[in-house]
Design a protein around this motif. Structure first.
Motif, PDB file in Angstrom:
ATOM      1  N   MET B   1      10.044  -8.660 -10.490  1.00  0.00           N
ATOM      2  CA  MET B   1       8.802  -9.025  -9.790  1.00  0.00           C
ATOM      3  C   MET B   1       7.744  -7.952  -9.965  1.00  0.00           C
ATOM      4  SD  MET B   1       9.971 -10.666  -6.204  1.00  0.00           S
ATOM      5  CE  MET B   1      10.957 -12.148  -6.175  1.00  0.00           C
ATOM      6  N   THR B   2       6.510  -8.374  -9.992  1.00  0.00           N
ATOM      7  CA  THR B   2       5.410  -7.414 -10.099  1.00  0.00           C
ATOM      8  C   THR B   2       5.457  -6.454  -8.917  1.00  0.00           C
ATOM      9  OG1 THR B   2       4.204  -9.476 -10.446  1.00  0.00           O
ATOM     10  CG2 THR B   2       2.971  -7.401 -10.772  1.00  0.00           C
ATOM     11  N   THR B   3       5.170  -5.206  -9.192  1.00  0.00           N
ATOM     12  CA  THR B   3       5.022  -4.259  -8.086  1.00  0.00           C
ATOM     13  C   THR B   3       3.660  -4.478  -7.437  1.00  0.00           C
ATOM     14  OG1 THR B   3       6.377  -2.682  -9.257  1.00  0.00           O
ATOM     15  CG2 THR B   3       5.012  -1.828  -7.465  1.00  0.00           C
ATOM     16  N   LEU B   4       3.659  -4.486  -6.172  1.00  0.00           N
ATOM     17  CA  LEU B   4       2.419  -4.735  -5.441  1.00  0.00           C
ATOM     18  C   LEU B   4       2.077  -3.506  -4.610  1.00  0.00           C
ATOM     19  CD1 LEU B   4       3.229  -8.396  -4.379  1.00  0.00           C
ATOM     20  CD2 LEU B   4       1.713  -7.649  -6.209  1.00  0.00           C
ATOM     21  N   ALA B   5       0.850  -3.477  -4.137  1.00  0.00           N
ATOM     22  CA  ALA B   5       0.359  -2.264  -3.464  1.00  0.00           C
ATOM     23  C   ALA B   5       0.877  -2.157  -2.038  1.00  0.00           C
ATOM     24  CB  ALA B   5      -1.170  -2.262  -3.469  1.00  0.00           C
ATOM     25  N   VAL B   6       0.953  -3.270  -1.351  1.00  0.00           N
ATOM     26  CA  VAL B   6       1.318  -3.242   0.068  1.00  0.00           C
ATOM     27  C   VAL B   6       2.612  -4.026   0.285  1.00  0.00           C
ATOM     28  CG1 VAL B   6       0.546  -3.854   2.402  1.00  0.00           C
ATOM     29  CG2 VAL B   6      -1.147  -3.161   0.671  1.00  0.00           C
ATOM     30  N   ILE B   7       2.662  -5.207  -0.308  1.00  0.00           N
ATOM     31  CA  ILE B   7       3.844  -6.057  -0.178  1.00  0.00           C
ATOM     32  C   ILE B   7       5.051  -5.358  -0.798  1.00  0.00           C
ATOM     33  CG2 ILE B   7       4.868  -8.218  -1.037  1.00  0.00           C
ATOM     34  CD1 ILE B   7       2.822  -8.649   1.207  1.00  0.00           C
ATOM     35  N   GLY B   8       6.157  -5.414  -0.071  1.00  0.00           N
ATOM     36  CA  GLY B   8       7.381  -4.800  -0.573  1.00  0.00           C
ATOM     37  C   GLY B   8       7.580  -3.375  -0.108  1.00  0.00           C
ATOM     38  N   LYS B   9       6.571  -2.828   0.561  1.00  0.00           N
ATOM     39  CA  LYS B   9       6.700  -1.470   1.103  1.00  0.00           C
ATOM     40  C   LYS B   9       7.226  -1.548   2.545  1.00  0.00           C
ATOM     41  CE  LYS B   9       4.363   0.665  -2.328  1.00  0.00           C
ATOM     42  NZ  LYS B   9       4.438  -0.441  -3.319  1.00  0.00           N
ATOM     43  N   ASP B  10       7.928  -0.505   2.942  1.00  0.00           N
ATOM     44  CA  ASP B  10       8.400  -0.422   4.328  1.00  0.00           C
ATOM     45  C   ASP B  10       7.246  -0.054   5.248  1.00  0.00           C
ATOM     46  OD1 ASP B  10      11.006  -1.027   3.717  1.00  0.00           O
ATOM     47  OD2 ASP B  10      11.648   1.066   3.588  1.00  0.00           O
ATOM     48  N   VAL B  11       6.876  -0.959   6.113  1.00  0.00           N
ATOM     49  CA  VAL B  11       5.756  -0.718   7.026  1.00  0.00           C
ATOM     50  C   VAL B  11       6.246  -0.858   8.466  1.00  0.00           C
ATOM     51  CG1 VAL B  11       3.501  -1.553   7.783  1.00  0.00           C
ATOM     52  CG2 VAL B  11       4.074  -1.560   5.347  1.00  0.00           C
ATOM     53  N   PRO B  12       6.124   0.192   9.271  1.00  0.00           N
ATOM     54  CA  PRO B  12       6.522   0.058  10.679  1.00  0.00           C
ATOM     55  C   PRO B  12       5.710  -1.038  11.362  1.00  0.00           C
ATOM     56  CG  PRO B  12       6.054   2.348  10.125  1.00  0.00           C
ATOM     57  CD  PRO B  12       5.593   1.524   8.963  1.00  0.00           C
ATOM     58  N   LYS B  13       6.301  -1.719  12.292  1.00  0.00           N
ATOM     59  CA  LYS B  13       5.588  -2.780  12.999  1.00  0.00           C
ATOM     60  C   LYS B  13       4.376  -2.200  13.716  1.00  0.00           C
ATOM     61  CE  LYS B  13       8.966  -4.876  15.339  1.00  0.00           C
ATOM     62  NZ  LYS B  13       9.585  -5.929  16.158  1.00  0.00           N
ATOM     63  N   ARG B  14       3.256  -2.896  13.637  1.00  0.00           N
ATOM     64  CA  ARG B  14       2.031  -2.296  14.164  1.00  0.00           C
ATOM     65  C   ARG B  14       2.014  -2.228  15.681  1.00  0.00           C
ATOM     66  NH1 ARG B  14      -3.249  -4.734  11.987  1.00  0.00           N
ATOM     67  NH2 ARG B  14      -2.613  -3.634  10.119  1.00  0.00           N
ATOM     68  N   VAL B 483      -2.733 -10.156   3.899  1.00  0.00           N
ATOM     69  CA  VAL B 483      -4.194 -10.119   3.737  1.00  0.00           C
ATOM     70  C   VAL B 483      -4.609  -8.888   2.936  1.00  0.00           C
ATOM     71  CG1 VAL B 483      -6.376  -9.871   4.998  1.00  0.00           C
ATOM     72  CG2 VAL B 483      -4.676 -11.520   5.764  1.00  0.00           C
ATOM     73  N   ALA B 484      -4.038  -7.742   3.277  1.00  0.00           N
ATOM     74  CA  ALA B 484      -4.390  -6.503   2.567  1.00  0.00           C
ATOM     75  C   ALA B 484      -4.042  -6.619   1.086  1.00  0.00           C
ATOM     76  CB  ALA B 484      -3.672  -5.315   3.205  1.00  0.00           C
ATOM     77  N   GLU B 485      -2.876  -7.182   0.807  1.00  0.00           N
ATOM     78  CA  GLU B 485      -2.456  -7.321  -0.597  1.00  0.00           C
ATOM     79  C   GLU B 485      -3.385  -8.274  -1.346  1.00  0.00           C
ATOM     80  OE1 GLU B 485       0.446  -5.709  -1.958  1.00  0.00           O
ATOM     81  OE2 GLU B 485      -0.657  -6.273  -3.760  1.00  0.00           O
ATOM     82  N   LEU B 491      -3.996  -1.288   4.207  1.00  0.00           N
ATOM     83  CA  LEU B 491      -3.448  -2.096   5.293  1.00  0.00           C
ATOM     84  C   LEU B 491      -4.121  -1.821   6.628  1.00  0.00           C
ATOM     85  CD1 LEU B 491      -1.311  -4.053   6.298  1.00  0.00           C
ATOM     86  CD2 LEU B 491       0.287  -2.127   6.458  1.00  0.00           C
ATOM     87  N   ASP B 492      -4.474  -0.573   6.876  1.00  0.00           N
ATOM     88  CA  ASP B 492      -4.979  -0.268   8.218  1.00  0.00           C
ATOM     89  C   ASP B 492      -6.419  -0.728   8.413  1.00  0.00           C
ATOM     90  OD1 ASP B 492      -6.393   1.610   6.840  1.00  0.00           O
ATOM     91  OD2 ASP B 492      -5.636   3.337   7.967  1.00  0.00           O
TER      92      ASP B 492
END
Lengths: 757, 757
Positions: B1-14, B483-485, B491-492
């Motif tokens: 799969m294509t590497t994406l900028a935001v999707i697929g990264k570990d992001v703590p719940k906001r 949305v950010a991706e 993301l922020d």
């Protein structure tokens, strides 16, 4: 005009019932978990060096969470010309100046901590008069500047002014002096700041320009605008107060950052009198030339503004003053110039009417003087110079709809009917004044636009997400009416959402009487789109082409067979709850077809202009100078009265404020100190001080406006002081050129005349 | 799969930082001006006539604002089959039944007033077992009905089941018994109701289906849906609890209407155990037939559900139970039927997994039994029957992406590595279970759609207004990521707004693991539209056609000349702050390409399906029956892991809940009375009860999903109890067919076997 279902009906303001029953949660009522309370220490001196600040005792007080001074916190200049810091560092330049701030567990602790802060000042010579301030050798308010002249100067020239004055049959000349007044909002200024763990700031604010506030606050804090969210709970009045960023906002954010807690700063009443931005004090020197028939030939105007210690919106009001001088009546030649000088007085902000009260006071006083000089009727001279549809004035303002003549007629018709007889010892006077103001926005920023999102849910409930800001002026109500009318649904099905920058689309803010016109057009456009989507959905259900479909009272029906109909909510569900269904959301952005003023102050700044005429009928007790206003007649070209009840209410409120300006309100500032810091000293008119008000709404039908409307928000306040001064002259023969016209002033003038006589 | 900028990264719940630092304002923390507090008086008897209610002493108590009984208030039936009133009138049918309610100045006063209400009951014979309930002569729960059978019955038949059983090499048969459990949310149920002066109702609620709640509450109150606005502050857990309307909601609204004050009802913990909807108790009789190679030939299933006193979502779970029986593994012939009977027990709602835990427990237990019967490896039999991409199962479910095989492989690979040695006196067992669940929504209403609005402001800050409901599952975070991706921004910069029906567009609600898939697709579509608008704006600025433009990290750039770029906020301002400028708002609605089940329970109900496999490794102390779970391996076909950290967290939480279901949790209901009404009695696993968790996320890349994702929310909880039961069988040789498998139960089973041995 076509009769409409919702538009044109008297609708009580939707926040009204909530407010009078105590349900409204004002900004003041807002609580947050772990909320800390901030207080600001201000300068005692109008001009002084800060030698030393010792905050150690304050910081040691139990319950104190943070103490800040300008020297120890990162901050960035802000303001109209970026000439101030929120917490002052080396110098204080007026008594409003902020020198330290405290956040504590309670407001009382914060207040006690302020007392423990020791500030050593070295007083400097100060200057309080703008003309004195620009004389060589005057103390410099901003020591790095060569003089006290601000960088603001508004110069305009059109036509051959000199020749006009040379050839005039009548020339009148005078100097008009306007003093400090303050909006005296019942709800004081509040700022609540809350940083989240990611360094994003949420502000609850009294601002009325949330997106500009977002930009300005970010700059003042040295962060990017995307880090700031602005929330606007209900406020207890604003009247222009919320048009700029002020130290309260920046300091709340700085305290919250330091304390790592949300911080609320809420002005007490005394502080509100000291620190709320005022209407600017100014001196208007005006000359008017007219021919023998009373037709205006030229005006020449020079305005001196006491800028105070920092530049805020008050010093930009010549923008509007000029438009009155050049545009209230037809005037072929105009010259206009300003002197705007720093002093050690408090600085001024925008306040309802925004320069126009001041210039209208001067211009309309001289209309009477010209009439007297030429032996003309005072209404007749106005009729002879009246602006008409199709005019392009010296600034290039294009007058579209205009019912100024009709306003004068309406006032003339209503001024004298059924007045009580004049009592013995009193003299009656009648005074007139006209009004010219932007009525279709005012492009003072590159955008004068507003966005709107309309959604219709499966139950037929509609939400308008608008950029507009409700500050008590009734915008929620009128915008809901526009949406309800456009969609053909009952008014109470429309919610208006407008108080969170994370939700609402762009808008410049609530100023320049622009909301009904600009936000109204945006709401109308979005609702029209949504209506189109819904009709397309209903085509299948009603088996008729969209062109034949109409909407009313929550129904969609076939135009010539109204029994073939479907309810809004059913149509929405039918379109939604099916294969490839859709829900109903539409958005629009409206930016009016206008121009910013160019460097020569020319350009068609508004999509339409508002006109009004007022008459004041008053009695003066000659022995005491007491003035009893009997009646104000106020006729307004509103384009179309979308909500006549609210329009009339706007005008009533404006007249109240205008009468205070004319007769009783004055923020007394002496040697830089504010002497009137309570409602015992600062005389806002009470309800029973108010005269009979007769309002006439004239509908000129503005084609660019939503359902024909134009802006009205400031219209009522503007001509009052001029009409009152003209009436006092009519009653007593004395021309007052300074406001307020207090009983003491009248008494002194009558006494001196009687001595002279 | 294509590497994406935001999707697929570990992001703590906001919402995580807010929650752990105490900043979150839960529904419980909400205060309103003049807020009154409501309390509900419930039946002491599971079945009784109400002879008399005397509320006079309660009404006379100082501070009491309103006392309501069913007899004196207008109300309308509500519930899945409209079989209950919020305040019961002539009869009570279970101990949860509401007979009166009080609103008072404080919760303590309201509680005291309850004590003063006298209710005279006449007890009736009761029935607590659904099989007994449908026998002739059983007491009738709803006396107007001929029997205790509800109107619900789920029948399905596919293939020649009889012949399959006749020809099978192995047939296993069993009855599986599942008991009451409760979601045990840390935040109890709350309803706050506030009527405005115009008779419109605002509800703050723990609902997770706000628009359906709006509809149902309106019906229960006899008003139209457009009168209701639903707000959803943060809740402390929900897990399906918020999927229906309950008496708490209706009673809060009725009390508020009577008291003319906002009213808050907040369950205390005991009340939460009594009145929170539970997971439904049921008995599953299952027969499985296989050929000699272990290939499934047929399943025959009959489910008996204890419906309790009224029908709620718990009794509709056969929808999902059937899909497990027919779809967890390939099975050519299936017969399914139900008996769902009223009893005088409390009724059940939806609870995470929604029938699938129960049926998976039965199905996967029998997979092991078939393997044992045929002498096959327990993983091998699963591999032989595994569902594959392209399958269309007996119900007509179309399997698109499917990594069930890979999940089994991943579990097999991770199950044994580095485990601690088995201690003396303990026996180790390993158990496996698969999982099949909807992963692309579930069309149980005519709409399975969600709307989204995306706006970008002049500062580059983006807001997503989504229909989705955040109940702690992390939807805000993943939707912001989408949305950010899509936009190519950090993301922020993305806010998510999702808690007010007046603002958010339509959504069915948070259920069926649908939010990431459905709301994610809506958010992606809206963001794509907005990106298109922005690129069109940037064409002028960058002098390149839109096709050559790309976005990343808040920049728009020319694809092969990345140094030609413009920041997002600058592009937005350039497009906005000019003649005929525009602001950026886009909206979308996504409804998946699926069908509702027809009357024969056939139809492709979801756009894609989720698969998982789990292994439980546990040790059993033979002397005591104590079970120590050593490890749970959980491999999930997630399509694509948009936020691996959150996906893993979802699975961890699911396993926690599944282990409680398997081993410790049981809401003991005896003779209609709830005996476990505190956390002392109801054994939710504590953090240190949890075993090692090994999660494997398998990315099958679902083409219909947002960035390839499919739903995951319920996936972790579903197979746990089956895997645990299979592991206990592996360790001890004892097949447990009832949950929970407590030490006492194990000890008793081992003891009885040793006696028999």
């Amino acid at each position: 005009m076509t009769t409409l279902a919702v538009i044109g009906k008297d609708v009580p303001k939707r926040d009204g019932a909530e407010k009078v029953t105590g349900r409204t949660r004002y900004l003041h009522d807002l609580e947050l978990p772990r909320l800390a309370h901030g207080k600001i220490l201000r300068s005692r001196h109008p001009h002084a060096c800060i030698v030393r600040i010792d905050t150690s005792r304050a910081a040691a007080l139990p319950g104190v969470l943070a103490v800040l001074t300008g020297a120890e916190v990162e901050q960035h200049p802000f303001g109209f010309v970026k000439d101030q810091l929120a917490l002052k560092t080396e110098k204080v330049r007026c008594v409003r100046d902020e020198v330290a701030a405290v956040a504590a567990e309670s407001a009382a602790i914060a207040e006690a901590a302020l007392e423990l802060i020791e500030v050593e000042y070295e007083e400097l010579p100060a200057v309080f008069d703008p003309r004195a301030a620009v004389r060589p050798g005057a103390p410099l308010v901003h020591e790095e500047r060569p003089t006290n002249h601000t960088d603001l100067r508004y110069q305009f020239s059109h036509g051959d002014v000199e020749r006009a004055f040379a050839e005039a049959a009548a020339v009148v000349e005078g100097e008009f002096r306007l003093n400090f007044v303050t909006p005296a909002c019942l709800g004081t200024m509040v700022a609540i700041a809350d940083w989240d763990p990611e360094g994003r700031l949420t502000m609850w604010s009294t601002t009325q320009v949330p997106f500009l506030y977002q930009r300005d606050l970010a700059q003042a804090l040295g962060i990017s605008g995307d880090r700031i969210r602005v929330l606007q709970p209900p406020v207890g009045g604003n009247f222009g107060r919320g048009l700029d960023l002020y130290p309260i906002d920046v300091i709340a954010a700085l305290l919250a950052r330091r304390a790592r807690r949300p911080v609320k700063i809420e002005f007490e009443r005394v502080e509100e009198f000291i620190a709320c931005p005022t209407r600017e004090p100014c001196t208007i020197r005006l000359r008017t030339a007219a021919d023998a028939e009373g037709r205006l030939l030229a005006r020449d105007c020079h305005v001196v503004i006491d800028n105070g210690a920092y530049v805020s919106w008050g010093s930009t009001t010549p923008y509007v003053m000029l438009s009155t001088v050049a545009g209230l009546y037809r005037c072929p030649a105009v010259r206009f110039d300003t002197t705007i000088a720093y002093t050690n007085n408090p600085y001024s902000g925008s306040m309802r009417g925004y320069g126009n009260l001041e210039s209208t006071f001067a211009v309309e006083s001289q209309m009477d003087e010209v009439a007297d000089r030429l032996g003309l009727d005072r209404l007749e001279i106005r009729r002879r110079n009246v602006t008409r549809s199709g005019d392009v004035n010296p600034q290039g303002f294009v007058v579209t709809s205009c019912a100024m003549s009709e306003c004068l007629d309406a006032v003339a018709g209503a001024v004298a009917q059924g007045l009580p007889a004049v009592e013995s010892g009193w003299r009656r006077g009648v005074g007139y004044a006209g009004m010219f103001h932007v009525g279709g926005g005012a492009r003072i920023y590159r955008s004068d636009g507003c966005g709107a999102i309309v959604k219709l849910d499966d139950f037929g409930r509609v939400s308008l997400l608008t950029g507009a800001t409700e500050i008590g002026q009734g915008s929620e109500t009128v915008l809901a009416m526009i949406v309800a009318e456009t969609l053909g649904i009952p008014l109470d099905r429309v919610d208006v959402v407008n108080s969170d920058t994370a939700i609402k689309p762009w808008d410049v803010g609530a100023h320049a009487s622009r909301t009904t016109f600009i936000a109204g057009n945006a709401a109308r456009l979005a609702a029209e789109k949504l209506r189109g989507q819904l009709l397309a959905m209903a085509v299948d259900e009603l088996e008729a082409p969209a062109e034949r479909l109409r909407t009313a009272e929550g129904w969609i029906f076939v135009s010539d067979e109204p029994e073939r109909r479907i309810a809004y909510d059913r149509a929405a569900r039918a379109g939604h709850l099916r294969e490839r269904g859709q829900t109903l959301v539409a958005e629009a952005f409206y930016d009016p077809p206008t121009e910013m003023l160019d460097k020569d102050l020319r350009g068609n700044v508004s999509a339409t202009y508002g006109f009004a005429a007022q008459a004041a009928v008053l009695d003066v007790e000659t022995a005491t100078g007491l003035i009893r206003v009997r009646r104000i007649v106020s006729a307004h070209d509103v384009g179309r009265a979308l909500n006549p009840l609210a329009a009339e209410g706007q005008i009533h409120g404006g007249i109240h404020m205008g009468l205070g300006y004319a007769l009783s309100e004055r923020l007394v500032v002496q040697a830089g100190q504010i002497l009137t810091a309570s409602f015992m000293d600062y005389a806002v008119l009470k309800a029973d001080d108010m005269p009979e008000l007769v309002v006439r709404l004239i509908e000129s039908g503005e084609s660019e406006g939503p359902f024909g409307a134009k802006g009205l928000g400031e219209s009522g306040v503007i001509p009052v002081s001029a009409a009152v001064a003209n009436a006092v002259k009519d009653a007593t023969g004395v021309r007052f050129t300074e406001l307020p016209i207090t009983p003491a002033a009248v008494h002194a003038a009558l006494a001196s005349r009687s001595v002279r006589a």
